[in-house]
Design a protein around this motif. Sequence first.
Motif, PDB file in Angstrom:
ATOM      1  N   TYR A  38       0.836  -1.201   0.000  1.00  0.00           N
ATOM      2  CA  TYR A  38       0.000   0.000   0.000  1.00  0.00           C
ATOM      3  C   TYR A  38       0.872   1.253   0.000  1.00  0.00           C
ATOM      4  O   TYR A  38       0.652   2.185  -0.774  1.00  0.00           O
ATOM      5  N   GLU A  39       1.882   1.279   0.854  1.00  0.00           N
ATOM      6  CA  GLU A  39       2.760   2.447   0.941  1.00  0.00           C
ATOM      7  C   GLU A  39       3.524   2.671  -0.360  1.00  0.00           C
ATOM      8  O   GLU A  39       3.694   3.799  -0.804  1.00  0.00           O
ATOM      9  N   ARG A  40       4.003   1.612  -0.978  1.00  0.00           N
ATOM     10  CA  ARG A  40       4.724   1.731  -2.257  1.00  0.00           C
ATOM     11  C   ARG A  40       3.784   2.186  -3.366  1.00  0.00           C
ATOM     12  O   ARG A  40       4.131   3.042  -4.174  1.00  0.00           O
ATOM     13  N   LEU A  41       2.575   1.616  -3.430  1.00  0.00           N
ATOM     14  CA  LEU A  41       1.603   2.025  -4.448  1.00  0.00           C
ATOM     15  C   LEU A  41       1.216   3.490  -4.276  1.00  0.00           C
ATOM     16  O   LEU A  41       1.043   4.214  -5.263  1.00  0.00           O
ATOM     17  N   LYS A  42       1.069   3.919  -3.039  1.00  0.00           N
ATOM     18  CA  LYS A  42       0.731   5.312  -2.762  1.00  0.00           C
ATOM     19  C   LYS A  42       1.789   6.231  -3.382  1.00  0.00           C
ATOM     20  O   LYS A  42       1.456   7.235  -4.008  1.00  0.00           O
ATOM     21  N   GLN A  43       3.049   5.877  -3.246  1.00  0.00           N
ATOM     22  CA  GLN A  43       4.120   6.703  -3.823  1.00  0.00           C
ATOM     23  C   GLN A  43       4.059   6.692  -5.345  1.00  0.00           C
ATOM     24  O   GLN A  43       4.227   7.722  -5.983  1.00  0.00           O
ATOM     25  N   TYR A  44       3.823   5.530  -5.944  1.00  0.00           N
ATOM     26  CA  TYR A  44       3.701   5.455  -7.399  1.00  0.00           C
ATOM     27  C   TYR A  44       2.542   6.315  -7.892  1.00  0.00           C
ATOM     28  O   TYR A  44       2.640   6.992  -8.912  1.00  0.00           O
ATOM     29  N   ILE A  45       1.415   6.282  -7.185  1.00  0.00           N
ATOM     30  CA  ILE A  45       0.249   7.074  -7.577  1.00  0.00           C
ATOM     31  C   ILE A  45       0.573   8.563  -7.504  1.00  0.00           C
ATOM     32  O   ILE A  45       0.261   9.330  -8.424  1.00  0.00           O
ATOM     33  N   LYS A  46       1.197   8.997  -6.429  1.00  0.00           N
ATOM     34  CA  LYS A  46       1.556  10.410  -6.289  1.00  0.00           C
ATOM     35  C   LYS A  46       2.516  10.835  -7.404  1.00  0.00           C
ATOM     36  O   LYS A  46       2.349  11.905  -7.996  1.00  0.00           O
ATOM     37  N   ASP A  47       3.504  10.009  -7.713  1.00  0.00           N
ATOM     38  CA  ASP A  47       4.442  10.333  -8.785  1.00  0.00           C
ATOM     39  C   ASP A  47       3.738  10.393 -10.135  1.00  0.00           C
ATOM     40  O   ASP A  47       4.005  11.269 -10.947  1.00  0.00           O
ATOM     41  N   PHE A  48       2.820   9.471 -10.389  1.00  0.00           N
ATOM     42  CA  PHE A  48       2.083   9.436 -11.653  1.00  0.00           C
ATOM     43  C   PHE A  48       1.211  10.682 -11.783  1.00  0.00           C
ATOM     44  O   PHE A  48       1.191  11.336 -12.832  1.00  0.00           O
ATOM     45  N   GLU A  49       0.489  11.022 -10.716  1.00  0.00           N
ATOM     46  CA  GLU A  49      -0.414  12.178 -10.761  1.00  0.00           C
ATOM     47  C   GLU A  49       0.340  13.496 -10.967  1.00  0.00           C
ATOM     48  O   GLU A  49      -0.187  14.421 -11.574  1.00  0.00           O
ATOM     49  N   ARG A  50       1.553  13.571 -10.492  1.00  0.00           N
ATOM     50  CA  ARG A  50       2.359  14.785 -10.632  1.00  0.00           C
ATOM     51  C   ARG A  50       2.553  15.166 -12.101  1.00  0.00           C
ATOM     52  O   ARG A  50       2.757  16.324 -12.419  1.00  0.00           O
ATOM     53  N   HIS A  51       2.481  14.195 -13.008  1.00  0.00           N
ATOM     54  CA  HIS A  51       2.730  14.441 -14.429  1.00  0.00           C
ATOM     55  C   HIS A  51       1.444  14.542 -15.261  1.00  0.00           C
ATOM     56  O   HIS A  51       1.534  14.663 -16.478  1.00  0.00           O
ATOM     57  N   LEU A  52       0.280  14.502 -14.611  1.00  0.00           N
ATOM     58  CA  LEU A  52      -0.976  14.596 -15.347  1.00  0.00           C
ATOM     59  C   LEU A  52      -1.346  16.050 -15.613  1.00  0.00           C
ATOM     60  O   LEU A  52      -1.082  16.925 -14.789  1.00  0.00           O
ATOM     61  N   ASP A  53      -1.994  16.299 -16.749  1.00  0.00           N
ATOM     62  CA  ASP A  53      -2.488  17.644 -17.024  1.00  0.00           C
ATOM     63  C   ASP A  53      -3.872  17.812 -16.396  1.00  0.00           C
ATOM     64  O   ASP A  53      -4.390  16.890 -15.757  1.00  0.00           O
TER      65      ASP A  53
END
Length: 139
Positions: A38-53
């Motif tokens: 869960y903690e690792r996925l949370k970081q991946y999600i935050k990193d992914f969202e940072r690049h969304l328009d």
Amino acid sequence: MTDTPASPPLGATVVPVPYEPPSPCTEEAARNPAQWMYERLKQYIKDFERHLDDDHEIAARLVSFGQTLTFHIEDMGYFGPDLVTFFGKNEHGEPVQLVQHVSQLSVLLVALRKQEEVPRRIGFVLDRKDGRGVPPGGA
């Protein structure tokens, strides 16, 4: 012959995800692999969202159910020691919940057109939750 990574297809946008070596396996992580996932996925999600328009929001695409299923991710949680859950809505606005064992977890994060006027960002919501994926003070 040298091993070099293949070039991305023309027109592809490549966004590297920061690599952070996994922390040493603690006794707590060994007892509850779902929490670690869960903690690792949370970081991946935050990193992914940072690049969304502003026209897109995070979604998940799954291809292991005999068909392709894509849904907007609205929340995520876990039930230790071994289950991770994703909550969201499909393309018809119907609620979906994916329950996945940590040993079989394979989720493709994708960008989908936003469903509302303001795109949903769940990374900051996940940060406010406690270790069980429940908002602080929640049941």
